[in-house]
Design a protein around this motif. Structure first.
Motif, mmCIF file in Angstrom:
data_model
loop_
_atom_site.group_PDB
_atom_site.id
_atom_site.type_symbol
_atom_site.label_atom_id
_atom_site.label_comp_id
_atom_site.label_asym_id
_atom_site.label_seq_id
_atom_site.Cartn_x
_atom_site.Cartn_y
_atom_site.Cartn_z
ATOM 1 N N GLN A 1 -11.782 -12.271 27.438
ATOM 2 C CA GLN A 1 -13.108 -11.690 27.314
ATOM 3 C C GLN A 1 -13.605 -11.994 25.900
ATOM 4 N N PRO A 2 -14.924 -11.879 25.647
ATOM 5 C CA PRO A 2 -15.387 -12.006 24.261
ATOM 6 C C PRO A 2 -14.637 -11.059 23.338
ATOM 7 N N LEU A 3 -14.311 -11.530 22.153
ATOM 8 C CA LEU A 3 -13.605 -10.700 21.176
ATOM 9 C C LEU A 3 -14.585 -9.687 20.588
ATOM 10 N N ARG A 4 -14.219 -8.430 20.657
ATOM 11 C CA ARG A 4 -15.072 -7.361 20.103
ATOM 12 C C ARG A 4 -14.216 -6.560 19.135
ATOM 13 N N ILE A 5 -14.337 -6.891 17.865
ATOM 14 C CA ILE A 5 -13.418 -6.395 16.844
ATOM 15 C C ILE A 5 -14.175 -5.571 15.805
ATOM 16 N N TRP A 6 -13.646 -4.405 15.511
ATOM 17 C CA TRP A 6 -14.134 -3.577 14.413
ATOM 18 C C TRP A 6 -13.116 -3.715 13.274
ATOM 19 N N VAL A 7 -13.560 -4.211 12.164
ATOM 20 C CA VAL A 7 -12.663 -4.457 11.039
ATOM 21 C C VAL A 7 -12.729 -3.252 10.102
ATOM 22 N N LYS A 8 -11.611 -2.550 9.997
ATOM 23 C CA LYS A 8 -11.596 -1.309 9.220
ATOM 24 C C LYS A 8 -11.093 -1.554 7.812
ATOM 25 N N THR A 9 -11.851 -1.054 6.854
ATOM 26 C CA THR A 9 -11.506 -1.218 5.448
ATOM 27 C C THR A 9 -11.229 0.140 4.810
ATOM 28 N N ASN A 10 -10.433 0.112 3.785
ATOM 29 C CA ASN A 10 -10.117 1.329 3.042
ATOM 30 C C ASN A 10 -11.096 1.476 1.882
ATOM 31 N N THR A 11 -11.948 2.472 1.976
ATOM 32 C CA THR A 11 -12.923 2.706 0.908
ATOM 33 C C THR A 11 -12.581 3.934 0.072
ATOM 34 N N GLY A 12 -11.417 4.543 0.336
ATOM 35 C CA GLY A 12 -11.029 5.720 -0.439
ATOM 36 C C GLY A 12 -10.291 6.772 0.360
ATOM 37 N N MET A 13 -10.243 6.622 1.686
ATOM 38 C CA MET A 13 -9.510 7.555 2.539
ATOM 39 C C MET A 13 -8.000 7.350 2.403
ATOM 40 N N ASN A 14 -7.602 6.084 2.193
ATOM 41 C CA ASN A 14 -6.180 5.739 2.044
ATOM 42 C C ASN A 14 -5.351 6.170 3.242
ATOM 43 N N ARG A 15 -5.882 5.838 4.405
ATOM 44 C CA ARG A 15 -5.170 6.047 5.660
ATOM 45 C C ARG A 15 -5.175 4.683 6.340
ATOM 46 N N LEU A 16 -5.826 4.509 7.491
ATOM 47 C CA LEU A 16 -5.962 3.180 8.060
ATOM 48 C C LEU A 16 -7.095 2.436 7.352
ATOM 49 N N GLY A 17 -6.941 1.151 7.224
ATOM 50 C CA GLY A 17 -7.978 0.337 6.599
ATOM 51 C C GLY A 17 -7.384 -0.641 5.616
ATOM 52 N N MET A 18 -7.836 -1.894 5.680
ATOM 53 C CA MET A 18 -7.269 -2.921 4.809
ATOM 54 C C MET A 18 -7.929 -2.912 3.442
ATOM 55 N N SER A 19 -7.244 -3.517 2.490
ATOM 56 C CA SER A 19 -7.746 -3.583 1.121
ATOM 57 C C SER A 19 -8.951 -4.499 1.037
ATOM 58 N N ALA A 20 -9.654 -4.403 -0.074
ATOM 59 C CA ALA A 20 -10.823 -5.264 -0.279
ATOM 60 C C ALA A 20 -10.433 -6.737 -0.258
ATOM 61 N N GLN A 21 -9.292 -7.076 -0.833
ATOM 62 C CA GLN A 21 -8.866 -8.465 -0.875
ATOM 63 C C GLN A 21 -8.503 -8.971 0.518
ATOM 64 N N ALA A 22 -7.754 -8.153 1.274
ATOM 65 C CA ALA A 22 -7.398 -8.563 2.631
ATOM 66 C C ALA A 22 -8.648 -8.732 3.490
ATOM 67 N N PHE A 23 -9.586 -7.817 3.324
ATOM 68 C CA PHE A 23 -10.831 -7.917 4.079
ATOM 69 C C PHE A 23 -11.577 -9.198 3.722
ATOM 70 N N ALA A 24 -11.645 -9.513 2.444
ATOM 71 C CA ALA A 24 -12.360 -10.718 2.004
ATOM 72 C C ALA A 24 -11.721 -11.982 2.556
ATOM 73 N N ASP A 25 -10.422 -11.933 2.826
ATOM 74 C CA ASP A 25 -9.733 -13.098 3.400
ATOM 75 C C ASP A 25 -9.929 -13.172 4.909
ATOM 76 N N ILE A 26 -9.888 -12.028 5.583
ATOM 77 C CA ILE A 26 -9.869 -12.008 7.050
ATOM 78 C C ILE A 26 -11.258 -12.138 7.660
ATOM 79 N N TRP A 27 -12.257 -11.524 7.067
ATOM 80 C CA TRP A 27 -13.598 -11.544 7.653
ATOM 81 C C TRP A 27 -14.121 -12.969 7.852
ATOM 82 N N PRO A 28 -14.053 -13.870 6.833
ATOM 83 C CA PRO A 28 -14.548 -15.248 7.058
ATOM 84 C C PRO A 28 -13.785 -15.970 8.166
ATOM 85 N N TRP A 29 -12.467 -15.704 8.281
ATOM 86 C CA TRP A 29 -11.708 -16.333 9.363
ATOM 87 C C TRP A 29 -12.205 -15.858 10.719
ATOM 88 N N LEU A 30 -12.447 -14.554 10.851
ATOM 89 C CA LEU A 30 -12.970 -14.030 12.108
ATOM 90 C C LEU A 30 -14.331 -14.644 12.441
#
Length: 393
Positions: A140-169
C-alpha cells in the motif's frame, strides 16, 4: 442525554453508561477549537476504557476528509479495522519488529517512525522486496509519521537522526505521505516554559529539512495543545482525553471547555447500617464516627476499578426519594464495596449511586474524583474492570 436504566435490565451490581452522543459532541468541540486542522481521534487502550468498537463507530460518523484514528499498537489497529473496515488508523508506537512492519506495510495502516532502527527495518524491507520481486513489493502507499524529540525525551528521534532520515524518506520511489510529529510534555500547564520551547524546536526541525507544509503534514497538539496552544495546531491535531469529556488542563474540569461526560459509572446501595458514636468503619478502622450515624454500603469497589486510595470525604451522588444528594466516603474502599455517610440523606437500599459522570440532571466530574485520589481521569477510565457492565446509549 443519559436515560434512566431499568433495574430489571441491569444484571451487574455496578455498571457504566456510555453516552455515544456525548463523545460525538466532544469531537465536535475539538473541531471548534482547531477548525483549520484535521483530527486524529485517539482511541488507544480500548478507547480509554470506554469500548473501542462502539466509540470508533460513533466517531467515524463525525469524520471529514483527512480525519483518522490513533491507537498504540498493531493489535489495537487490527481490532479497529475488523470492527469498522477502516485503514485510516495511526499506530503510535510503530512496528516493534520486522514482522509487524511487514504487516503494517501490507495493510496500509499509518505508523510512527520514532527511532533510526525502525528506518533500518524499512530499508531492509524495501530492499528485500526489490531484490526478490516478492509479492510484498505490492505495498500500500507508505503513510509514515516521523516522530521527533523536541523535549519530551520519550519516543522521538534526535534532530540529527531526523535530518538524515527525512530526505531519504522523501526520495523513496514508492508513493509516500509524510507527517512530522512530536508530543508536548507540559501543554496542560501553559505557564511552564517547556511547551513554548518544544514548539520552537518543532518548527526549527521543519525548517531544517525545508518541510513542504502544502504537501507534508505536521502534528504536535493532543488535547491540551488543542485547548491551550492554538499556534501549535498545524495540519493535524490528536484529541484524546477530551473526547471522553475530561479536561487535560491542570486544575480544570471538562465542562469549562464545553465537554460532556461520556462514562457515567453507577452502582446502588446494598444496605444501610446504624452505627454508634465512637465506632469505626471499614478495614484498618481508619474512619471514626463522631456521632450516631447511618452508613450506606455501595456495591462497587476496587475490584470494579474504583480507586482503592479514594480518601474519606470523596463524594458520590445518590438518587434518593426523587432528589439527588452528595454523600462522602467514610472509610477505606474494599474490593467489592465502599461505605458512605448518609447523614441527612433519606436513602434506602436499592437507590442508585453515581461515582462519576452525569445523572439525574447533575454532573460529578471524573477529574474531581481523580484529584482527591492524586491521580488523573485517564487512569480512572482505563482501570474499570470486566465486572462492570457497559451500557451504550
Amino acid at each position: 442525554m443519559i436515560t434512566m436504566v431499568d433495574h430489571h435490565q441491569v444484571d451487574a451490581h455496578s455498571w457504566a453508561e456510555i453516552d455515544l452522543a456525548a463523545v460525538q459532541h466532544n469531537f465536535r468541540r475539538a473541531r471548534h477549537y482547531a477548525p483549520d486542522s484535521q483530527l486524529c481521534a485517539v482511541i488507544k487502550a480500548n478507547a480509554y476504557g470506554h469500548g473501542v468498537e462502539q466509540i470508533a463507530r460513533a466517531l467515524s460518523h463525525e469524520f471529514r476528509g483527512g480525519d483518522c484514528f490513533a491507537v498504540a499498537t498493531l493489535a489495537e489497529a487490527r481490532r479497529v479495522y475488523q470492527a469498522l473496515g477502516l485503514r485510516d488508523i495511526l499506530i503510535l508506537r510503530g512496528p516493534v519488529n520486522a514482522a509487524e512492519l511487514t504487516e503494517i506495510l501490507a495493510t496500509g495502516f499509518m505508523w510512527v517512525l520514532h527511532s533510526p532502527w525502525q528506518a533500518d527495518l524499512l530499508k531492509q524491507e524495501l530492499a528485500f522486496s526489490e531484490d526478490t520481486l516478492a509479492p510484498r513489493m505490492q505495498f500500500q502507499p507508505l503513510r509514515i509519521w516521523v516522530k521527533t524529540n523536541t523535549g519530551m525525551n520519550r519516543l522521538g528521534m534526535s534532530a540529527q537522526a531526523f535530518a538524515d532520515i527525512w530526505p531519504w524518506l522523501k526520495s523513496l520511489p514508492q508513493q509516500t505521505s509524510l507527517t512530522l510529529m512530536s508530543h508536548f510534555a507540559t501543554a496542560d500547564e501553559p505557564a511552564l516554559p517547556l511547551a513554548a520551547s518544544q514548539l520552537r524546536n518543532f518548527e526549527a526541525l521543519a525548517d531544517t529539512v525545508a518541510l513542504d507544509r502544502e504537501c507534508d503534514g505536521m502534528s504536535l497538539s493532543a488535547s491540551a495543545g488543542i485547548l491551550a496552544w492554538p499556534q501549535a495546531h498545524f495540519s493535524m491535531c490528536r484529541p484524546g482525553i477530551m473526547l471522553y469529556g475530561a479536561s487535560p488542563m491542570v486544575g480544570e474540569h471538562g465542562p469549562a471547555f464545553g465537554l460532556l461526560p461520556v462514562m457515567s459509572l453507577k452502582s446502588r446501595l446494598v444496605t444501610i447500617n446504624e452505627v454508634r458514636a465512637g465506632d469505626t468503619v471499614g478495614y484498618g478502622a481508619t474512619y471514626h464516627c463522631q456521632q450516631d450515624m447511618r452508613i450506606g454500603v455501595i456495591g462497587i469497589g476496587y475490584g470494579d476499578g474504583y480507586p482503592r486510595h479514594a480518601p474519606s470525604g470523596t463524594p458520590v451522588l445518590i438518587h434518593a426519594g426523587g432528589r439527588v444528594f452528595e454523600a462522602p466516603l467514610a472509610g477505606r474502599v474494599s474490593m467489592d464495596m465502599l461505605t458512605v455517610d448518609l447523614t441527612g440523606i433519606p436513602a434506602a437500599p436499592g437507590d442508585e449511586v453515581l461515582l462519576w459522570g452525569q445523572g439525574w440532571g447533575q454532573q460529578l466530574p471524573a477529574e474531581r474524583i481523580a484529584d482527591l485520589c492524586q491521580t488523573i481521569a485517564y487512569e480512572l477510565f482505563c482501570q474499570i474492570t470486566s465486572r462492570v457492565k457497559f451500557i451504550y446509549q
